[in-house]
Design a protein around this motif. Structure first.
Motif, PDB file in Angstrom:
ATOM      1  N   GLN A  13      37.621  51.612  36.124  1.00  0.00           N
ATOM      2  CA  GLN A  13      36.967  50.344  36.458  1.00  0.00           C
ATOM      3  C   GLN A  13      37.281  49.278  35.406  1.00  0.00           C
ATOM      4  OE1 GLN A  13      35.532  49.728  39.336  1.00  0.00           O
ATOM      5  NE2 GLN A  13      35.870  51.854  39.911  1.00  0.00           N
ATOM      6  N   LEU A  14      37.259  49.665  34.134  1.00  0.00           N
ATOM      7  CA  LEU A  14      37.565  48.711  33.059  1.00  0.00           C
ATOM      8  C   LEU A  14      39.015  48.251  33.114  1.00  0.00           C
ATOM      9  CD1 LEU A  14      35.542  50.351  30.171  1.00  0.00           C
ATOM     10  CD2 LEU A  14      35.024  48.194  31.335  1.00  0.00           C
ATOM     11  N   ASP A  15      39.934  49.159  33.451  1.00  0.00           N
ATOM     12  CA  ASP A  15      41.342  48.772  33.622  1.00  0.00           C
ATOM     13  C   ASP A  15      41.491  47.798  34.784  1.00  0.00           C
ATOM     14  OD1 ASP A  15      42.133  50.373  31.488  1.00  0.00           O
ATOM     15  OD2 ASP A  15      42.734  52.054  32.773  1.00  0.00           O
ATOM     16  N   ASN A  16      40.805  48.093  35.887  1.00  0.00           N
ATOM     17  CA  ASN A  16      40.849  47.202  37.054  1.00  0.00           C
ATOM     18  C   ASN A  16      40.274  45.832  36.713  1.00  0.00           C
ATOM     19  OD1 ASN A  16      41.910  49.332  38.508  1.00  0.00           O
ATOM     20  ND2 ASN A  16      39.977  49.843  39.510  1.00  0.00           N
ATOM     21  N   TRP A  17      39.162  45.817  35.960  1.00  0.00           N
ATOM     22  CA  TRP A  17      38.545  44.553  35.549  1.00  0.00           C
ATOM     23  C   TRP A  17      39.507  43.747  34.677  1.00  0.00           C
ATOM     24  CZ3 TRP A  17      37.081  43.964  30.237  1.00  0.00           C
ATOM     25  CH2 TRP A  17      36.589  42.694  29.933  1.00  0.00           C
ATOM     26  N   ARG A  18      40.106  44.411  33.709  1.00  0.00           N
ATOM     27  CA  ARG A  18      41.023  43.717  32.792  1.00  0.00           C
ATOM     28  C   ARG A  18      42.198  43.109  33.566  1.00  0.00           C
ATOM     29  NH1 ARG A  18      41.716  46.860  27.557  1.00  0.00           N
ATOM     30  NH2 ARG A  18      39.589  46.188  27.463  1.00  0.00           N
ATOM     31  N   ASP A  19      42.704  43.822  34.566  1.00  0.00           N
ATOM     32  CA  ASP A  19      43.824  43.327  35.380  1.00  0.00           C
ATOM     33  C   ASP A  19      43.402  42.217  36.343  1.00  0.00           C
ATOM     34  OD1 ASP A  19      45.441  45.208  34.133  1.00  0.00           O
ATOM     35  OD2 ASP A  19      45.340  46.637  35.796  1.00  0.00           O
ATOM     36  N   SER A  20      42.102  42.163  36.660  1.00  0.00           N
ATOM     37  CA  SER A  20      41.629  41.208  37.665  1.00  0.00           C
ATOM     38  C   SER A  20      41.564  39.775  37.161  1.00  0.00           C
ATOM     39  CB  SER A  20      40.237  41.617  38.163  1.00  0.00           C
ATOM     40  OG  SER A  20      39.245  41.327  37.183  1.00  0.00           O
ATOM     41  N   GLY A  21      41.350  39.600  35.855  1.00  0.00           N
ATOM     42  CA  GLY A  21      41.187  38.254  35.316  1.00  0.00           C
ATOM     43  C   GLY A  21      39.813  37.667  35.580  1.00  0.00           C
ATOM     44  N   LEU A  22      38.902  38.438  36.155  1.00  0.00           N
ATOM     45  CA  LEU A  22      37.551  37.976  36.456  1.00  0.00           C
ATOM     46  C   LEU A  22      36.628  38.208  35.266  1.00  0.00           C
ATOM     47  CD1 LEU A  22      37.161  39.582  40.002  1.00  0.00           C
ATOM     48  CD2 LEU A  22      37.649  37.175  39.501  1.00  0.00           C
ATOM     49  N   SER A  23      35.527  37.490  35.245  1.00  0.00           N
ATOM     50  CA  SER A  23      34.499  37.792  34.253  1.00  0.00           C
ATOM     51  C   SER A  23      33.881  39.143  34.617  1.00  0.00           C
ATOM     52  CB  SER A  23      33.421  36.708  34.252  1.00  0.00           C
ATOM     53  OG  SER A  23      32.642  36.784  35.425  1.00  0.00           O
ATOM     54  N   GLY A  24      33.247  39.777  33.645  1.00  0.00           N
ATOM     55  CA  GLY A  24      32.619  41.068  33.912  1.00  0.00           C
ATOM     56  C   GLY A  24      31.561  40.989  34.988  1.00  0.00           C
ATOM     57  N   ALA A  25      30.751  39.920  34.953  1.00  0.00           N
ATOM     58  CA  ALA A  25      29.674  39.778  35.928  1.00  0.00           C
ATOM     59  C   ALA A  25      30.221  39.632  37.346  1.00  0.00           C
ATOM     60  CB  ALA A  25      28.796  38.585  35.559  1.00  0.00           C
ATOM     61  N   VAL A  26      31.248  38.811  37.505  1.00  0.00           N
ATOM     62  CA  VAL A  26      31.829  38.595  38.837  1.00  0.00           C
ATOM     63  C   VAL A  26      32.491  39.875  39.333  1.00  0.00           C
ATOM     64  CG1 VAL A  26      33.603  37.329  40.121  1.00  0.00           C
ATOM     65  CG2 VAL A  26      32.109  36.112  38.527  1.00  0.00           C
ATOM     66  N   PHE A  27      33.231  40.560  38.458  1.00  0.00           N
ATOM     67  CA  PHE A  27      33.880  41.812  38.838  1.00  0.00           C
ATOM     68  C   PHE A  27      32.848  42.825  39.318  1.00  0.00           C
ATOM     69  CE2 PHE A  27      35.437  46.079  37.975  1.00  0.00           C
ATOM     70  CZ  PHE A  27      36.673  46.062  38.615  1.00  0.00           C
ATOM     71  N   CYS A  28      31.752  42.967  38.564  1.00  0.00           N
ATOM     72  CA  CYS A  28      30.723  43.934  38.942  1.00  0.00           C
ATOM     73  C   CYS A  28      30.088  43.574  40.280  1.00  0.00           C
ATOM     74  CB  CYS A  28      29.653  44.019  37.856  1.00  0.00           C
ATOM     75  SG  CYS A  28      30.239  44.850  36.376  1.00  0.00           S
ATOM     76  N   LYS A  29      29.849  42.296  40.485  1.00  0.00           N
ATOM     77  CA  LYS A  29      29.243  41.868  41.746  1.00  0.00           C
ATOM     78  C   LYS A  29      30.174  42.173  42.918  1.00  0.00           C
ATOM     79  CE  LYS A  29      26.494  38.084  43.432  1.00  0.00           C
ATOM     80  NZ  LYS A  29      25.947  36.778  43.129  1.00  0.00           N
ATOM     81  N   GLN A  30      31.469  41.861  42.751  1.00  0.00           N
ATOM     82  CA  GLN A  30      32.432  42.097  43.830  1.00  0.00           C
ATOM     83  C   GLN A  30      32.620  43.576  44.131  1.00  0.00           C
ATOM     84  OE1 GLN A  30      36.143  40.094  43.057  1.00  0.00           O
ATOM     85  NE2 GLN A  30      35.265  38.066  43.438  1.00  0.00           N
ATOM     86  N   HIS A  31      32.479  44.425  43.108  1.00  0.00           N
ATOM     87  CA  HIS A  31      32.716  45.857  43.282  1.00  0.00           C
ATOM     88  C   HIS A  31      31.429  46.672  43.332  1.00  0.00           C
ATOM     89  CE1 HIS A  31      36.637  44.351  41.952  1.00  0.00           C
ATOM     90  NE2 HIS A  31      37.112  45.334  42.687  1.00  0.00           N
TER      91      HIS A  31
END
Length: 103
Positions: A13-31
């Motif tokens: 999940q952290l690798d996916n977040w880092r590759d996404s370019g999103l903030s942590g909060a937005v990434f968590c909400k989307q996933h």
């Protein structure tokens, strides 16, 4: 889920977040991830990877240094993970606040 499986899940999940370019909060909400768990595992990984800010046991404050080669009226902010924000000055400092609130 075993501890090893949970660790692998959050590393992915952290690798996916880092590759996404999103903030942590937005990434968590989307996933549909718990932001609290996300920050726990992110800190744990930073500490394991030898992040200097985490290993010093800081209280959330960062050391600020002024480089002699930079003009004093321009600010450069370097964040953990390699993100650098440059070109900030008194005329656009509100923009910096908006950017930091998104992280």
């Amino acid at each position: 889920m075993t501890h090893q499986e949970r660790t692998q899940h959050w590393q992915q999940q952290l690798d996916n977040w880092r590759d996404s370019g999103l903030s942590g909060a937005v990434f968590c909400k989307q996933h549909e991830l718990s932001y609290h768990q996300f920050t726990y595992w992110r800190r744990k990984r930073l500490k394991a990877d030898g992040d200097p800010l985490q290993s010093e046991g800081t209280s959330g404050f960062a050391r600020v240094t002024c480089l002699p080669s930079q003009p004093m009226d321009e600010l450069t902010l370097a964040l953990p993970g390699g993100l650098t924000i440059t070109g900030m000055h008194a005329g656009n400092i509100e923009l910096l606040g908006m950017i930091l609130r998104q992280l």
